[in-house]
Design a protein around this motif. Structure first.
Motif, PDB file in Angstrom:
ATOM      1  N   LEU A 139     -15.775  18.847  27.349  1.00 41.82           N
ATOM      2  CA  LEU A 139     -15.184  18.961  26.011  1.00 41.82           C
ATOM      3  C   LEU A 139     -15.972  19.911  25.117  1.00 41.82           C
ATOM      4  O   LEU A 139     -15.402  20.684  24.353  1.00 41.82           O
ATOM      5  N   GLN A 140     -17.301  19.867  25.208  1.00 42.04           N
ATOM      6  CA  GLN A 140     -18.117  20.682  24.310  1.00 42.04           C
ATOM      7  C   GLN A 140     -18.199  22.142  24.743  1.00 42.04           C
ATOM      8  O   GLN A 140     -18.263  23.035  23.905  1.00 42.04           O
ATOM      9  N   HIS A 141     -18.205  22.394  26.045  1.00 36.69           N
ATOM     10  CA  HIS A 141     -18.408  23.758  26.519  1.00 36.69           C
ATOM     11  C   HIS A 141     -17.179  24.351  27.190  1.00 36.69           C
ATOM     12  O   HIS A 141     -17.247  25.456  27.719  1.00 36.69           O
ATOM     13  N   GLY A 142     -16.081  23.655  27.161  1.00 39.18           N
ATOM     14  CA  GLY A 142     -14.869  24.146  27.811  1.00 39.18           C
ATOM     15  C   GLY A 142     -14.171  25.240  27.031  1.00 39.18           C
ATOM     16  O   GLY A 142     -13.328  25.943  27.577  1.00 39.18           O
ATOM     17  N   GLY A 143     -14.492  25.355  25.783  1.00 37.37           N
ATOM     18  CA  GLY A 143     -13.915  26.424  24.973  1.00 37.37           C
ATOM     19  C   GLY A 143     -12.457  26.185  24.635  1.00 37.37           C
ATOM     20  O   GLY A 143     -11.957  25.064  24.638  1.00 37.37           O
ATOM     21  N   MET A 144     -11.793  27.296  24.349  1.00 38.17           N
ATOM     22  CA  MET A 144     -10.409  27.223  23.891  1.00 38.17           C
ATOM     23  C   MET A 144      -9.441  26.828  25.007  1.00 38.17           C
ATOM     24  O   MET A 144      -8.380  26.284  24.735  1.00 38.17           O
ATOM     25  N   HIS A 145      -9.819  27.067  26.269  1.00 40.71           N
ATOM     26  CA  HIS A 145      -8.932  26.666  27.369  1.00 40.71           C
ATOM     27  C   HIS A 145      -8.760  25.142  27.384  1.00 40.71           C
ATOM     28  O   HIS A 145      -7.646  24.640  27.484  1.00 40.71           O
ATOM     29  N   VAL A 146      -9.875  24.430  27.278  1.00 40.14           N
ATOM     30  CA  VAL A 146      -9.816  22.968  27.277  1.00 40.14           C
ATOM     31  C   VAL A 146      -9.155  22.479  25.996  1.00 40.14           C
ATOM     32  O   VAL A 146      -8.347  21.536  26.019  1.00 40.14           O
ATOM     33  N   LEU A 152       0.838  -1.191   0.000  1.00 44.95           N
ATOM     34  CA  LEU A 152       0.000   0.000   0.000  1.00 44.95           C
ATOM     35  C   LEU A 152       0.874   1.242   0.000  1.00 44.95           C
ATOM     36  O   LEU A 152       2.040   1.209   0.418  1.00 44.95           O
ATOM     37  N   ASP A 153       0.308   2.342  -0.460  1.00 45.69           N
ATOM     38  CA  ASP A 153       1.035   3.601  -0.455  1.00 45.69           C
ATOM     39  C   ASP A 153       1.268   4.067   0.978  1.00 45.69           C
ATOM     40  O   ASP A 153       0.420   3.879   1.857  1.00 45.69           O
ATOM     41  N   ILE A 154       2.420   4.676   1.216  1.00 41.24           N
ATOM     42  CA  ILE A 154       2.730   5.215   2.539  1.00 41.24           C
ATOM     43  C   ILE A 154       1.998   6.536   2.693  1.00 41.24           C
ATOM     44  O   ILE A 154       2.075   7.413   1.832  1.00 41.24           O
ATOM     45  N   LEU A 155       1.272   6.689   3.787  1.00 40.30           N
ATOM     46  CA  LEU A 155       0.499   7.899   4.051  1.00 40.30           C
ATOM     47  C   LEU A 155       1.331   8.833   4.928  1.00 40.30           C
ATOM     48  O   LEU A 155       1.241   8.816   6.154  1.00 40.30           O
ATOM     49  N   HIS A 156       2.134   9.677   4.286  1.00 39.65           N
ATOM     50  CA  HIS A 156       3.038  10.552   5.026  1.00 39.65           C
ATOM     51  C   HIS A 156       2.286  11.627   5.800  1.00 39.65           C
ATOM     52  O   HIS A 156       2.793  12.135   6.807  1.00 39.65           O
ATOM     53  N   HIS A 157       1.093  11.979   5.383  1.00 41.48           N
ATOM     54  CA  HIS A 157       0.350  13.021   6.097  1.00 41.48           C
ATOM     55  C   HIS A 157      -0.091  12.546   7.488  1.00 41.48           C
ATOM     56  O   HIS A 157      -0.421  13.362   8.346  1.00 41.48           O
ATOM     57  N   MET A 158      -0.050  11.235   7.716  1.00 38.88           N
ATOM     58  CA  MET A 158      -0.413  10.714   9.038  1.00 38.88           C
ATOM     59  C   MET A 158       0.696  10.952  10.065  1.00 38.88           C
ATOM     60  O   MET A 158       0.473  10.811  11.265  1.00 38.88           O
ATOM     61  N   ASP A 159       1.895  11.309   9.611  1.00 35.19           N
ATOM     62  CA  ASP A 159       2.999  11.581  10.524  1.00 35.19           C
ATOM     63  C   ASP A 159       2.957  12.982  11.107  1.00 35.19           C
ATOM     64  O   ASP A 159       3.652  13.278  12.071  1.00 35.19           O
ATOM     65  N   LYS A 160       2.141  13.856  10.522  1.00 31.90           N
ATOM     66  CA  LYS A 160       2.092  15.252  10.969  1.00 31.90           C
ATOM     67  C   LYS A 160       1.354  15.361  12.306  1.00 31.90           C
ATOM     68  O   LYS A 160       0.422  14.623  12.593  1.00 31.90           O
ATOM     69  N   LEU A 161       1.802  16.305  13.110  1.00 32.02           N
ATOM     70  CA  LEU A 161       1.196  16.581  14.402  1.00 32.02           C
ATOM     71  C   LEU A 161      -0.201  17.176  14.210  1.00 32.02           C
ATOM     72  O   LEU A 161      -0.379  18.048  13.359  1.00 32.02           O
ATOM     73  N   PRO A 162      -1.222  16.710  14.946  1.00 30.12           N
ATOM     74  CA  PRO A 162      -2.559  17.290  14.807  1.00 30.12           C
ATOM     75  C   PRO A 162      -2.547  18.770  15.194  1.00 30.12           C
ATOM     76  O   PRO A 162      -1.906  19.159  16.168  1.00 30.12           O
ATOM     77  N   SER A 163      -3.254  19.571  14.430  1.00 34.05           N
ATOM     78  CA  SER A 163      -3.304  21.004  14.714  1.00 34.05           C
ATOM     79  C   SER A 163      -4.393  21.298  15.747  1.00 34.05           C
ATOM     80  O   SER A 163      -5.252  20.463  16.038  1.00 34.05           O
ATOM     81  N   LEU A 164      -4.362  22.512  16.279  1.00 32.54           N
ATOM     82  CA  LEU A 164      -5.368  22.934  17.246  1.00 32.54           C
ATOM     83  C   LEU A 164      -6.749  22.951  16.606  1.00 32.54           C
ATOM     84  O   LEU A 164      -7.750  22.578  17.240  1.00 32.54           O
ATOM     85  N   ILE A 165      -6.825  23.315  15.352  1.00 36.65           N
ATOM     86  CA  ILE A 165      -8.107  23.340  14.638  1.00 36.65           C
ATOM     87  C   ILE A 165      -8.683  21.916  14.538  1.00 36.65           C
ATOM     88  O   ILE A 165      -9.888  21.714  14.720  1.00 36.65           O
ATOM     89  N   GLU A 166      -7.822  20.928  14.275  1.00 36.37           N
ATOM     90  CA  GLU A 166      -8.292  19.539  14.208  1.00 36.37           C
ATOM     91  C   GLU A 166      -8.788  19.054  15.568  1.00 36.37           C
ATOM     92  O   GLU A 166      -9.780  18.329  15.656  1.00 36.37           O
ATOM     93  N   VAL A 167      -8.114  19.462  16.642  1.00 38.39           N
ATOM     94  CA  VAL A 167      -8.545  19.073  17.983  1.00 38.39           C
ATOM     95  C   VAL A 167      -9.900  19.682  18.303  1.00 38.39           C
ATOM     96  O   VAL A 167     -10.813  19.007  18.789  1.00 38.39           O
ATOM     97  N   ALA A 216      -5.400  22.920  26.315  1.00 36.38           N
ATOM     98  CA  ALA A 216      -4.829  21.935  27.241  1.00 36.38           C
ATOM     99  C   ALA A 216      -4.797  20.550  26.596  1.00 36.38           C
ATOM    100  O   ALA A 216      -3.799  19.823  26.707  1.00 36.38           O
ATOM    101  N   LEU A 217      -5.874  20.185  25.926  1.00 33.79           N
ATOM    102  CA  LEU A 217      -5.935  18.879  25.272  1.00 33.79           C
ATOM    103  C   LEU A 217      -4.928  18.795  24.123  1.00 33.79           C
ATOM    104  O   LEU A 217      -4.267  17.780  23.929  1.00 33.79           O
ATOM    105  N   HIS A 218      -4.779  19.887  23.365  1.00 37.50           N
ATOM    106  CA  HIS A 218      -3.819  19.920  22.269  1.00 37.50           C
ATOM    107  C   HIS A 218      -2.390  19.780  22.799  1.00 37.50           C
ATOM    108  O   HIS A 218      -1.571  19.070  22.214  1.00 37.50           O
ATOM    109  N   THR A 219      -2.090  20.435  23.921  1.00 36.80           N
ATOM    110  CA  THR A 219      -0.768  20.313  24.532  1.00 36.80           C
ATOM    111  C   THR A 219      -0.500  18.876  24.959  1.00 36.80           C
ATOM    112  O   THR A 219       0.590  18.336  24.737  1.00 36.80           O
ATOM    113  N   LEU A 220      -1.503  18.231  25.561  1.00 36.59           N
ATOM    114  CA  LEU A 220      -1.358  16.839  25.969  1.00 36.59           C
ATOM    115  C   LEU A 220      -1.142  15.929  24.757  1.00 36.59           C
ATOM    116  O   LEU A 220      -0.287  15.042  24.779  1.00 36.59           O
TER     117      LEU A 220
END
Length: 154
Positions: free
Chosen positions: A114-121, A78-93, A124-128
């Motif tokens: 998760l739904q109402h925590g806003g950008m603070h949560v 199968l083809d190697i999916l190099h885009h899977m190696d990229k770090l998830p962005s804050l927008i994706e989180v 924090a989740l993106h950092t983790l």
């Protein structure tokens, strides 16, 4: 005379009770018999049962396997999916947090947080996620799972 009669009867009753207990009480074995390797005879000796388990797991885990290299080279690649190696962005989180449905959130994090925590949560989740993704050690508080009880006014 009456006392001697009662003493004889009480000792007879005790003997009768102990005999009934031996005959009718449930029998419990300290171990369960195991079948031999050829499944013909049960093994009842504890040391032989242990040896049989050792033999079983040795056959299971240390068995030499032969693999035909032609079969492996014939598998489609199968083809190697190099885009899977990229770090998830804050927008994706943030997007993933918004798509979580009720009853599908992780056990330790409530869906409302998760739904109402806003950008603070989200931050924090993106950092983790970044620390986990890059292999950095996670905070000891997260490992220990320290919980704080919140008073709900009831």
């Amino acid at each position: 005379m009456k006392n001697m009669w009662w003493l004889n009867i009480s000792s007879d009753i005790k003997d009768l009770y102990s005999l009934l207990k031996q005959v009718f009480s449930p029998k419990s074995a300290p171990f369960v018999p195991l079948l031999s390797k050829n499944r013909s005879t049960p093994i009842k000796d504890a040391d032989k049962i242990r040896e049989r388990w050792i033999e079983h797991f040795a056959d299971l885990f240390f068995n030499q396997s032969t693999v035909d290299e032609n079969v492996i080279s014939g598998l489609p690649q199968l083809d190697i999916l190099h885009h899977m190696d990229k770090l998830p962005s804050l927008i994706e989180v943030v997007s993933a947090m918004g798509r979580i449905k009720a009853g599908r959130a992780p056990v330790c994090i409530s869906i409302e947080l998760l739904q109402h925590g806003g950008m603070h949560v989200a931050n924090a989740l993106h950092t983790l996620i970044k620390k986990s993704w890059l292999g950095s050690p996670v905070s000891q508080d997260w490992i220990n799972g320290r919980l704080v009880t919140l008073y709900k006014g009831n």
